[in-house]
Design a protein around this motif. Structure first.
Motif, PDB file in Angstrom:
ATOM      1  N   ILE A  12       0.841  -1.206   0.000  1.00 58.74           N
ATOM      2  CA  ILE A  12       0.000   0.000   0.000  1.00 58.74           C
ATOM      3  C   ILE A  12       0.873   1.252   0.000  1.00 58.74           C
ATOM      4  CG2 ILE A  12      -1.577   1.366   1.473  1.00 58.74           C
ATOM      5  CD1 ILE A  12      -2.794  -1.431   2.286  1.00 58.74           C
ATOM      6  N   PHE A  13       1.941   1.225   0.871  1.00 63.23           N
ATOM      7  CA  PHE A  13       2.797   2.406   0.972  1.00 63.23           C
ATOM      8  C   PHE A  13       3.677   2.591  -0.247  1.00 63.23           C
ATOM      9  CE2 PHE A  13       1.610   2.117   5.430  1.00 63.23           C
ATOM     10  CZ  PHE A  13       1.328   3.456   5.682  1.00 63.23           C
ATOM     11  N   LEU A  14       3.991   1.495  -0.949  1.00 64.18           N
ATOM     12  CA  LEU A  14       4.856   1.571  -2.119  1.00 64.18           C
ATOM     13  C   LEU A  14       4.158   2.185  -3.328  1.00 64.18           C
ATOM     14  CD1 LEU A  14       6.859  -1.747  -1.841  1.00 64.18           C
ATOM     15  CD2 LEU A  14       7.797   0.580  -1.852  1.00 64.18           C
ATOM     16  N   GLN A  15       2.810   2.199  -3.286  1.00 67.75           N
ATOM     17  CA  GLN A  15       2.081   2.722  -4.450  1.00 67.75           C
ATOM     18  C   GLN A  15       2.350   4.202  -4.643  1.00 67.75           C
ATOM     19  OE1 GLN A  15      -1.905   1.213  -5.729  1.00 67.75           O
ATOM     20  NE2 GLN A  15      -2.014   0.863  -3.541  1.00 67.75           N
ATOM     21  N   GLN A  16       2.392   4.593  -5.915  1.00 64.74           N
ATOM     22  CA  GLN A  16       2.637   6.001  -6.213  1.00 64.74           C
ATOM     23  C   GLN A  16       1.300   6.756  -6.181  1.00 64.74           C
ATOM     24  OE1 GLN A  16       4.595   6.479  -9.956  1.00 64.74           O
ATOM     25  NE2 GLN A  16       6.166   7.766  -9.042  1.00 64.74           N
ATOM     26  N   ALA A  17       1.310   7.920  -5.601  1.00 66.52           N
ATOM     27  CA  ALA A  17       0.087   8.717  -5.578  1.00 66.52           C
ATOM     28  C   ALA A  17      -0.227   9.209  -6.992  1.00 66.52           C
ATOM     29  CB  ALA A  17       0.265   9.923  -4.648  1.00 66.52           C
TER      30      ALA A  17
END
Lengths: 178, 291
Positions: A12-17
Motif C-alpha cells: 500500500i505504501f509503495l504505491q505512487q500517488a
C-alpha cells in the motif's frame, strides 16, 4: 499470516500517488447531467408523447376529480405520495437514483388525466418508466399504501380512492418485474 | 493460526454470498395490503367466516413466508362452537393450515343420548394452491383462483356411525375465485366444493346408504367501507347425506383490521337445522393475528 499482512501494508505504501490534475469523470466516461434551470428536471431521451402512455382510459366526466380537490388537489396528492415513498424504508431505495422532480410532475399529470380533470399525460409509458427497477408486488403494495395515506390526508372519500386505484391496479403487469 | 484463517475465509465466503441471499424469502415481514389475506373460516382456511376464498393466509407476498393464528366462537340457541388453528402462507402461493373444531352439544347431548355437554371434535388439515390471478392486481376481470384440499378427521367416529355416516374421515376439494372490484369497492368470491361431509364433518362423512361426494357452492359478497373495514354476506350450500334435514348456511359479517396484524370478525349466522334441532341462528366472533 503476520508476514502476509506486513507485505500487504508495505505494498500500500509503495504505491505512487496519482497526479493531482486528472479529470476522473473524463477518465471513466462520466457525463454530468444538469437540471433544466426552468423545470428543475434532468433531461430525458426523446420519446413520443401520448395520453395512451398513461396506461388507461380516463373517467368520462370530471365529477370524480372534484372529490380529489381538482387539479391542485390531485397535484398535492401525487407529490405527497412521492414524498412518503422517498421516506418509506421499504421502497426508498427505488427512488434514490430517480428524478423525483420529474416523477412528481408526471405522476400528477397521470392522475389528473385518469380522473378526467383535463390534463394531458406527457410521461413515458408504464413499462418504459419502470424498466430495470426490479419492482416486486410487495413494493407496489407499499406505494399503494402511501397513495392511500396521501388521499386520506386530503380527505378523499374511500370509494373515490378505490376508483383511482381501479385504473392503476391493472397496470401491475407492466410494473412488476420479479 | 489455522483456525482464524479458516474463520476469515468462511466470513469472506458468507459476505460474498450475501447478494445471492438478498432475493431469498423474507420471514414474517408482511407485505400484503390490509385485509387481502382474508379472515379465517371455520375450517381454518383463509376466506370469509364460512366460505373459503382463493386468498392465501399470512401477510407475506411472493418474496416471503407468513403465518396466522385464529380463534372463533359461535353461540347458537342449542349449541356452542369453538375453533382455533394456525395457517402458514408461502410466497402468497401456498397455504397450509390446521384447525381444531369443538362443538358443544350442551342439553341436546342428553336428548341425543350422548350425554349432557357432549363435545364433538374434529381436526382439519388443509392445503391451498394459488393457480393464477391476483385478488387486487392485473386484469380487472381475472380473479385470483386457488385449488384447495381439506383432510377432515372426526374424533367421534362412534357418533358419526350411530347417525348413519359411512366414515369418520374425508376429503373436501375446493376451487375458489376471488376478486376485489376496486371501481365498486366490492369483493366477490365464488367457491365450488366437492364434499361428503355431514355438518362439516362433525357428523362424519357420506352415509351408510351410499351417499358420497357432491358439488356444493360457497359465495361471498363484501363491501369495503375503508382500508380496514369490510361488511358483507355469505352463503354456503350443504348436502343432506344423513336425511336429518341439514340446511344451507348464511351469514352477515363485519370484519375490521384493528391493526395491520389483528383482524376481528363479527357475524350473524344462520346454520339452520343441526341434528334435528331447528333454527340455529346466532353470533359468530373471530379474532385473527397474522404476520
Amino acid at each position: 499470516m503476520l508476514a502476509t499482512a506486513a507485505a500487504a501494508i508495505a505494498l500500500i505504501f509503495l504505491q505512487q500517488a496519482p497526479a493531482e490534475d486528472i479529470d476522473w469523470d473524463a477518465e471513466f466516461g462520466v457525463e454530468e447531467r444538469e437540471r433544466d434551470p426552468a423545470t428543475g428536471e434532468f433531461p430525458v431521451d426523446p420519446y413520443e408523447k401520448s395520453n395512451a402512455n398513461a396506461g388507461a382510459e380516463p373517467f368520462a366526466n370530471g365529477r370524480l376529480a372534484a372529490a380529489f380537490g381538482g387539479r391542485e388537489g390531485i397535484r398535492r396528492i401525487a407529490e405527497r405520495t412521492v414524498e412518503l415513498s422517498e421516506a418509506d424504508p421499504r421502497i426508498a431505495e427505488i427512488f434514490v437514483a430517480h428524478d423525483t422532480v420529474r416523477l412528481k410532475r408526471t405522476l400528477s399529470e397521470q392522475f389528473c388525466y385518469l380522473l378526467g380533470a383535463g390534463c394531458d399525460y406527457t410521461g413515458r409509458d408504464m413499462r418504459a418508466t419502470h424498466d430495470g427497477l426490479g419492482i416486486r408486488t410487495a413494493d407496489l403494495n407499499a406505494l399503494v399504501e402511501n397513495l392511500q395515506q396521501a388521499m386520506r390526508e386530503a380527505g378523499v372519500p374511500f370509494a373515490a380512492q378505490n376508483r383511482l386505484l381501479s385504473k392503476l391496479a391493472p397496470m401491475s403487469g407492466d410494473v412488476v418485474e420479479r | 493460526m489455522r483456525t482464524p484463517c479458516v474463520a476469515t475465509g468462511l466470513m469472506l465466503a458468507i459476505l460474498s454470498a450475501q447478494p445471492a441471499h438478498a432475493d431469498d424469502l423474507e420471514w414474517f415481514e408482511g407485505g400484503k395490503l390490509v385485509l387481502t389475506n382474508g379472515v379465517t373460516t371455520i375450517e381454518g382456511t383463509s376466506g370469509g367466516g364460512i366460505a373459503t376464498w382463493a386468498t392465501i393466509a399470512g401477510l407475506e407476498m411472493d418474496n416471503g413466508v407468513g403465518v396466522s393464528g385464529h380463534a372463533t366462537i359461535i353461540e347458537l340457541p342449542d349449541y356452542g362452537w369453538q375453533s382455533h388453528g394456525v395457517a402458514v402462507g408461502i410466497a402468497n402461493r401456498v397455504e397450509l393450515s390446521y384447525a381444531r373444531q369443538n362443538f358443544d352439544t350442551r342439553d341436546v347431548g342428553t336428548a341425543l343420548g350422548l350425554g349432557e355437554g357432549y363435545v364433538l371434535n374434529q381436526d382439519i388439515f388443509a392445503a391451498k394452491l394459488r393457480l393464477l390471478g391476483d385478488v387486487v392486481y392485473g386484469d380487472p376481470l381475472l380473479p385470483q383462483v386457488s385449488l384447495g384440499v381439506e383432510y377432515k378427521r372426526s374424533l367421534d367416529g362412534d357418533v358419526a356411525a350411530a347417525v348413519g355416516a359411512a366414515r369418520a374421515e374425508g376429503l373436501d376439494y375446493t376451487l375458489s375465485a376471488t376478486k376485489l372490484f376496486l371501481s365498486r369497492s366490492v369483493l366477490v368470491n365464488a367457491t365450488a366444493r366437492l364434499t361428503e361431509a355431514n355438518q362439516n364433518g362433525l357428523l362424519g362423512f357420506g352415509s351408510a346408504a351410499g351417499a358420497g361426494h357432491s358439488l356444493q357452492f360457497e359465495g361471498s359478497l363484501g363491501y369495503q367501507l375503508s382500508r380496514r373495514a369490510v361488511i358483507g354476506a355469505e352463503v354456503r350450500t350443504k348436502p343432506d347425506n344423513l336425511g336429518l334435514g341439514e340446511d344451507d348456511w348464511f351469514d352477515l359479517f363485519a370484519a375490521y383490521a384493528v391493526t395491520d396484524n389483528i383482524t376481528v370478525t363479527a357475524a350473524y349466522v344462520d346454520l339452520g337445522s343441526i341434528a334435528t334441532f331447528e333454527d340455529q341462528r346466532g353470533a359468530f366472533l373471530s379474532a385473527q393475528v397474522a404476520f
